[in-house]
Structure formats: structure tokens, C-alpha cells
Design a protein around this motif. Sequence first.
Motif, mmCIF file in Angstrom:
data_model
loop_
_atom_site.group_PDB
_atom_site.id
_atom_site.type_symbol
_atom_site.label_atom_id
_atom_site.label_comp_id
_atom_site.label_asym_id
_atom_site.label_seq_id
_atom_site.Cartn_x
_atom_site.Cartn_y
_atom_site.Cartn_z
ATOM 1 N N ILE A 1 0.835 -1.208 0.000
ATOM 2 C CA ILE A 1 0.000 0.000 0.000
ATOM 3 C C ILE A 1 0.871 1.260 0.000
ATOM 4 O O ILE A 1 0.642 2.182 -0.787
ATOM 5 N N LEU A 2 1.885 1.298 0.836
ATOM 6 C CA LEU A 2 2.774 2.458 0.875
ATOM 7 C C LEU A 2 3.428 2.681 -0.493
ATOM 8 O O LEU A 2 3.470 3.810 -0.988
ATOM 9 N N GLY A 3 3.917 1.626 -1.114
ATOM 10 C CA GLY A 3 4.548 1.768 -2.428
ATOM 11 C C GLY A 3 3.596 2.310 -3.476
ATOM 12 O O GLY A 3 3.934 3.209 -4.245
ATOM 13 N N GLY A 4 2.377 1.767 -3.509
ATOM 14 C CA GLY A 4 1.382 2.252 -4.468
ATOM 15 C C GLY A 4 0.992 3.696 -4.211
ATOM 16 O O GLY A 4 0.868 4.498 -5.141
ATOM 17 N N LYS A 5 0.808 4.049 -2.956
ATOM 18 C CA LYS A 5 0.435 5.423 -2.599
ATOM 19 C C LYS A 5 1.538 6.408 -2.959
ATOM 20 O O LYS A 5 1.263 7.519 -3.424
ATOM 21 N N ARG A 6 2.789 6.002 -2.751
ATOM 22 C CA ARG A 6 3.915 6.885 -3.093
ATOM 23 C C ARG A 6 3.928 7.200 -4.583
ATOM 24 O O ARG A 6 4.440 8.236 -4.988
ATOM 25 N N MET A 7 3.346 6.312 -5.386
ATOM 26 C CA MET A 7 3.291 6.513 -6.836
ATOM 27 C C MET A 7 1.980 7.164 -7.284
ATOM 28 O O MET A 7 1.787 7.417 -8.458
ATOM 29 N N GLY A 8 1.054 7.388 -6.351
ATOM 30 C CA GLY A 8 -0.219 7.994 -6.693
ATOM 31 C C GLY A 8 -1.241 7.024 -7.253
ATOM 32 O O GLY A 8 -2.251 7.437 -7.828
ATOM 33 N N MET A 9 -1.017 5.726 -7.078
ATOM 34 C CA MET A 9 -1.919 4.712 -7.624
ATOM 35 C C MET A 9 -3.057 4.369 -6.669
ATOM 36 O O MET A 9 -2.968 4.596 -5.465
ATOM 37 N N PHE A 10 -4.111 3.827 -7.230
ATOM 38 C CA PHE A 10 -5.230 3.291 -6.465
ATOM 39 C C PHE A 10 -4.716 2.038 -5.756
ATOM 40 O O PHE A 10 -4.045 1.205 -6.363
ATOM 41 N N THR A 11 -5.020 1.902 -4.466
ATOM 42 C CA THR A 11 -4.494 0.768 -3.696
ATOM 43 C C THR A 11 -5.623 -0.059 -3.091
ATOM 44 O O THR A 11 -6.628 0.487 -2.632
ATOM 45 N N ILE A 12 -5.408 -1.369 -3.098
ATOM 46 C CA ILE A 12 -6.386 -2.309 -2.566
ATOM 47 C C ILE A 12 -5.681 -3.221 -1.566
ATOM 48 O O ILE A 12 -4.728 -3.926 -1.914
ATOM 49 N N LEU A 13 -6.148 -3.202 -0.346
ATOM 50 C CA LEU A 13 -5.610 -4.052 0.712
ATOM 51 C C LEU A 13 -6.484 -5.287 0.857
ATOM 52 O O LEU A 13 -7.719 -5.175 0.917
ATOM 53 N N VAL A 14 -5.848 -6.452 0.910
ATOM 54 C CA VAL A 14 -6.561 -7.708 1.156
ATOM 55 C C VAL A 14 -6.034 -8.322 2.443
ATOM 56 O O VAL A 14 -4.917 -8.031 2.872
ATOM 57 N N ASP A 15 -6.845 -9.183 3.037
ATOM 58 C CA ASP A 15 -6.362 -9.932 4.191
ATOM 59 C C ASP A 15 -5.371 -10.988 3.718
ATOM 60 O O ASP A 15 -5.535 -11.549 2.626
ATOM 61 N N PRO A 16 -4.362 -11.284 4.532
ATOM 62 C CA PRO A 16 -3.425 -12.340 4.154
ATOM 63 C C PRO A 16 -4.134 -13.700 4.104
ATOM 64 O O PRO A 16 -5.042 -13.958 4.890
ATOM 65 N N ILE A 17 -3.704 -14.539 3.162
ATOM 66 C CA ILE A 17 -4.306 -15.853 2.964
ATOM 67 C C ILE A 17 -4.020 -16.792 4.124
ATOM 68 O O ILE A 17 -4.872 -17.576 4.531
ATOM 69 N N ASP A 18 -2.814 -16.732 4.658
ATOM 70 C CA ASP A 18 -2.365 -17.718 5.644
ATOM 71 C C ASP A 18 -1.551 -17.032 6.732
ATOM 72 O O ASP A 18 -0.969 -15.966 6.500
#
Length: 169
Positions: free
Chosen positions: A122-139
Motif C-alpha cells: 500500500i505504501l509503495g502504491g500510494k507513493r506513486m499515486g496509484m489506487f491501492t487495494i488491501l486484502v487480508d493475508p491468505i495464511d
Amino acid sequence: MAKLQPDLYVRSIYDIDLNMLKKRSISCLIMDIDNTLTPWNSSEISDKLWNWVQKAHGDGFKICLLSNNGQKRVKELSAKLGVAYIYNAAKPRRRSYQKALDIMDTTYEHAAVIGDQLLTDILGGKRMGMFTILVDPIDEREFIGTKVMRWIEGVLFRRHPFKKEETRS
């Protein structure tokens, strides 16, 4: 803290509304691997994941895997899924996100970042100005460095993804 706030939170990639992304002019997906698409350190592709990627491709989405893992596993997974990849990404550094945009021949306005970690994906995407989607970890199984990051996320943001009784909207 805004750089760590995802634009969208869903339980898993299967809950992402691809039509909503298209309405936002998003046509490229930059996706984490470990605990976003597969369990940590797994090279197995489930039928459900395969079908989701095929649907996304059919809907016109380009996909690039972006992972801090080494080349062998990331390349293997990308070949199985038929998508582009970047390994040793050093997320959340901007360089790897820009490389993903270049590979997909797009700009940040037309890309979404999907991952299970606030402090990398999320931090990386936000630093680039992109739309970010957080998901719960699978395991719950994870690399020790990821466990440390999750602890920090828990302290700073009260985010405890493995406490299933917790509900967020």
C-alpha cells in the motif's frame, strides 16, 4: 498516515469488483504474491486463482506480479499465470512500481496495486499515486520479516488481520 490508508479494503482478490476498477479507468493490476495470491512461499496456483486471472485478462486487464522474492519462484508463478513479473522489487521503493508501469505500458492513473501489507504494498502504491487495494493475508505462515511488519502495523494502525472476529468496512 494517508500514505498508509488503502483506497479499498476487501477480504481477498475474489472480492474485487473489476467493473468498478474499469469505471475508474484502471486497466492494469500490480499484484503482490505471498499471502495475496498464494500462501507464503507456495508455487501452487489454485483453480480459483487461475480462473480469476483469466477473467481479469478477459475483461482487458494487464497484470504484473511485483514481489520482493527472488527470480526463480516469481518467474515460475508468472509463467503459470501468463502475466508479467518483477522480482527483488524492494517494495515500497518507487523504482519497481515504475518498472511495472513501464512493462504494462501505462501510467499511474490507470493502475491499481493489490497486496496484503500496508508498509510495503500500500505504501509503495500510494507513493506513486496509484489506487491501492488491501486484502487480508491468505495464511498465517509468513517470512519472519513480514511478521515484524505485521506487528508494526498492529501497533500503529490496530490492524490484526489474523483476528477473524474483527470486522472492518
